[in-house]
Design a protein around this motif. Structure first.
Motif, PDB file in Angstrom:
ATOM      1  N   THR A 267     -10.100  -1.264  -8.771  1.00 34.04           N
ATOM      2  CA  THR A 267      -9.360  -0.044  -9.093  1.00 34.04           C
ATOM      3  C   THR A 267      -9.071   0.693  -7.790  1.00 34.04           C
ATOM      4  OG1 THR A 267     -11.360   1.308  -9.423  1.00 34.04           O
ATOM      5  CG2 THR A 267     -10.490   0.148 -11.350  1.00 34.04           C
ATOM      6  N   ALA A 268      -7.911   1.340  -7.735  1.00 31.95           N
ATOM      7  CA  ALA A 268      -7.485   1.952  -6.477  1.00 31.95           C
ATOM      8  C   ALA A 268      -6.402   2.984  -6.734  1.00 31.95           C
ATOM      9  CB  ALA A 268      -6.966   0.878  -5.523  1.00 31.95           C
ATOM     10  N   GLY A 269      -6.142   3.795  -5.699  1.00 32.09           N
ATOM     11  CA  GLY A 269      -5.046   4.755  -5.733  1.00 32.09           C
ATOM     12  C   GLY A 269      -3.887   4.251  -4.900  1.00 32.09           C
ATOM     13  N   ARG A 270      -2.685   4.354  -5.423  1.00 32.12           N
ATOM     14  CA  ARG A 270      -1.513   3.876  -4.672  1.00 32.12           C
ATOM     15  C   ARG A 270      -1.284   4.668  -3.383  1.00 32.12           C
ATOM     16  NH1 ARG A 270       1.233  -0.065  -6.898  1.00 32.12           N
ATOM     17  NH2 ARG A 270       1.195  -0.348  -9.158  1.00 32.12           N
ATOM     18  N   ARG A 271      -1.778   5.912  -3.352  1.00 31.51           N
ATOM     19  CA  ARG A 271      -1.586   6.762  -2.167  1.00 31.51           C
ATOM     20  C   ARG A 271      -2.904   6.973  -1.418  1.00 31.51           C
ATOM     21  NH1 ARG A 271       1.693   8.265  -6.259  1.00 31.51           N
ATOM     22  NH2 ARG A 271       3.894   8.552  -5.816  1.00 31.51           N
ATOM     23  N   ASP A 272      -3.814   6.019  -1.553  1.00 34.07           N
ATOM     24  CA  ASP A 272      -5.114   6.140  -0.886  1.00 34.07           C
ATOM     25  C   ASP A 272      -4.914   6.075   0.630  1.00 34.07           C
ATOM     26  OD1 ASP A 272      -7.725   5.811   0.112  1.00 34.07           O
ATOM     27  OD2 ASP A 272      -8.370   4.768  -1.709  1.00 34.07           O
ATOM     28  N   PRO A 273      -5.287   7.136   1.374  1.00 32.23           N
ATOM     29  CA  PRO A 273      -5.096   7.122   2.820  1.00 32.23           C
ATOM     30  C   PRO A 273      -6.071   6.207   3.549  1.00 32.23           C
ATOM     31  CG  PRO A 273      -6.261   9.114   2.163  1.00 32.23           C
ATOM     32  CD  PRO A 273      -5.877   8.398   0.892  1.00 32.23           C
ATOM     33  N   MET A 274      -7.159   5.798   2.883  1.00 29.39           N
ATOM     34  CA  MET A 274      -8.165   4.952   3.514  1.00 29.39           C
ATOM     35  C   MET A 274      -7.910   3.470   3.251  1.00 29.39           C
ATOM     36  SD  MET A 274     -11.607   7.125   2.742  1.00 29.39           S
ATOM     37  CE  MET A 274     -11.600   8.909   2.890  1.00 29.39           C
ATOM     38  N   ALA A 275      -7.470   3.150   2.047  1.00 26.49           N
ATOM     39  CA  ALA A 275      -7.237   1.747   1.672  1.00 26.49           C
ATOM     40  C   ALA A 275      -5.826   1.651   1.099  1.00 26.49           C
ATOM     41  CB  ALA A 275      -8.274   1.287   0.659  1.00 26.49           C
TER      42      ALA A 275
END
Length: 198
Positions: A147-155
Motif C-alpha cells: 500500500t502506498a500514496g501516489r504523492r509520497d515524497p519519500m517513496a
C-alpha cells in the motif's frame, strides 16, 4: 533484538495465525499492536522494537541520508531479525505467519523476505522504499500486499510499482493499492489490509 513487545490475543490457540508488526521511524512496538488485534482478531501478535536510534527516533537499520541505506548494517540487522522471527515462530509453525510493516518497518520486513523467503506466508508492506534491486528469490508461496500514496515524497509511485513487479516476477501473489495522498496511512489502506488478511 534487544527489546520487543509480545502479547497473546485472548483465547489464541497455539496454531492461531502469528503476525509480526514493524513500526515506522520514530514509532515503537505499540504503533500497530492494537490495530492488528482489530484487523486480525484471534491472532498472536509480536511487535519488535527497532534498536537503532536516529536523533532519538527508533529505526530497524542505519541510513546515511533520506533513502540512502547503510547496506552493511541492513544486512546484519536483517540476519538478526530473521533469527528473532524464527525464535518466536518456534518448533511448531502456526497456521499462518504474517508480517505487517510501515515505512522503515516495511523496509526491514521486505529485506527479510528477500533473504529468508521461507519465513512469511503473507506480508503487508505499507509505504516501503527499496532503493536497490534485490536478487531473485523463490517467493511462489508468498502473498504480498503493498500500500502506498501516489504523492509520497519519500517513496515515489514508480519505485513502489517496481517493487510490486519484483514480487510478481519472483512468483508472489502480489496486490498493489495506492491512495491519492502521501506518506500517511489512510482509511482506504486499512480497508485493503483488512480484506487482504481476511
Amino acid at each position: 533484538m534487544s527489546q520487543y513487545h509480545f502479547r497473546s490475543a485472548d483465547g489464541a490457540s497455539a496454531d492461531a495465525p502469528l503476525i509480526f508488526l514493524f513500526h515506522g521511524t520514530g514509532g515503537d512496538e505499540n504503533q500497530f499492536f492494537d490495530l492488528a488485534g482489530q484487523l486480525l482478531p484471534g491472532a498472536r501478535r509480536v511487535a519488535p522494537r527497532g534498536d537503532v536510534s536516529e536523533h532519538g527516533a527508533l529505526r530497524y537499520f542505519k541510513r546515511t541520508g533520506e533513502g540512502v541505506y547503510d547496506l552493511a548494517d541492513l544486512a546484519l540487522r536483517t540476519d538478526a531479525m530473521a533469527a528473532f522471527i524464527r525464535e518466536q515462530i518456534g518448533a511448531k509453525r502456526p497456521s499462518k505467519v504474517i508480517g505487517l510493516g510501515y515505512s522503515n518497518g516495511a523496509n526491514i520486513l521486505a529485506n527479510v523476505q528477500f533473504n529468508f523467503p521461507d519465513l512469511f506466508d503473507a506480508s503487508v508492506l505499507m509505504h516501503p522504499l527499496i532503493p536497490f534491486t534485490p536478487a531473485p528469490v523463490d517467493l511462489t508461496k508468498a502473498e504480498v500486499l503493498i500500500t502506498a500514496g501516489r504523492r509520497d515524497p519519500m517513496a515515489s509511485a514508480p519505485v513502489t510499482e517496481g517493487l510490486a513487479q519484483y514480487f510478481e516476477a519472483n512468483g508472489a501473489a502480489t496486490k498493489l493499492v495506492f491512495h491519492e495522498g502521501g506518506h500517511e496511512v489512510r482509511q482506504e489502506e486499512l480497508i485493503a489490509i483488512q480484506q487482504f488478511l481476511a
